[in-house]
Design an enzyme around this catalytic site. Structure first.
Site: not given
Ligand code: IMP
Ligand code: MG
Length: 183
Positions: A110, A166
């Site tokens: 990311d 998650d």
């Protein structure tokens, strides 16, 4: 109630993981490799990827967490995150890294802060080779440059869950990778 929209199907994942496994097998030409998974998100990817390797492979795992008050993922998507770039190790490897072929296995690349920290840490132990395998990549969010040799899918800037990823510890067991909408 949050909505889940499938972005990458289990069949697409299976096919791509097999390709990555074949590439790694080819690149290491029969040499042993040590897979180092980043807990907990990479656990499922590591389990599948390792079974696509025709190599002598061992597993290990590390745990990391970000210093400071990283906001909730929703907040982070809306307003960004002012990070000091500090990451701390919460679980170290059990085996030595020295002179080994290390493949760091991560769920998603990311901002790049986590993998930057991990790479620097591991390089300090003088491995024979250090490679990065990330199932997903969100290049639009990058804050620190990082080179990953094996990338599964490049995705847009959306919050995804499933296949190990998650949201507040939920959804890791979804077989497909889904975008979490209307959080
Ligand atoms: P980075 O340091 O910003 O590259 O952080 C990467 C870590 O942030 C990953 O290992 C994930 O734990 C988490 N992350 C980033 N984007 C997502 C996402 O879309 N879904 C779930 N976890 C994410
Ligand atoms: Mg992670």
């Amino acid at each position: 109630m949050a909505d889940l929209k499938v972005l990458i199907t289990r069949d697409q994942i299976k096919k791509r993981v097999a390709e990555l496994g074949a590439n790694i097998t080819r690149d290491f030409k029969g040499e042993p490799v040590m897979l180092v998974g980043v807990l907990k998100g990479a656990a499922i990817f590591l389990a599948d990827l390792s079974r696509e390797l025709d190599l002598d492979a061992t597993f290990d795992f590390i745990g990391v967490s970000s210093y400071g008050n990283r906001p909730s993922p929703t907040q982070e998507l809306k307003s960004g995150w002012d990070s000091t770039g500090e990451v701390k190790l919460t679980k170290d490897v059990d085996q030595t890294l020295k002179d080994r072929n290390i493949i760091v296995v991560e769920d998603i690349l990311d901002t790049g802060l986590t993998l930057n920290y991990i790479s620097r840490l591991m390089q300090g132990h003088r491995p024979k080779a250090l490679r990065i395998a990330a199932l997903l990549d969100k290049p639009s969010r990058r804050k620190q440059p990082i080179k990953a040799q094996y990338i599964g899918f490049t995705i847009p800037d959306a919050y995804v869950v499933g296949y190990g990823l998650d949201y507040a510890e939920r959804y890791r067991n979804l077989p497909d990778i889904c975008v979490l909408e209307n959080l």
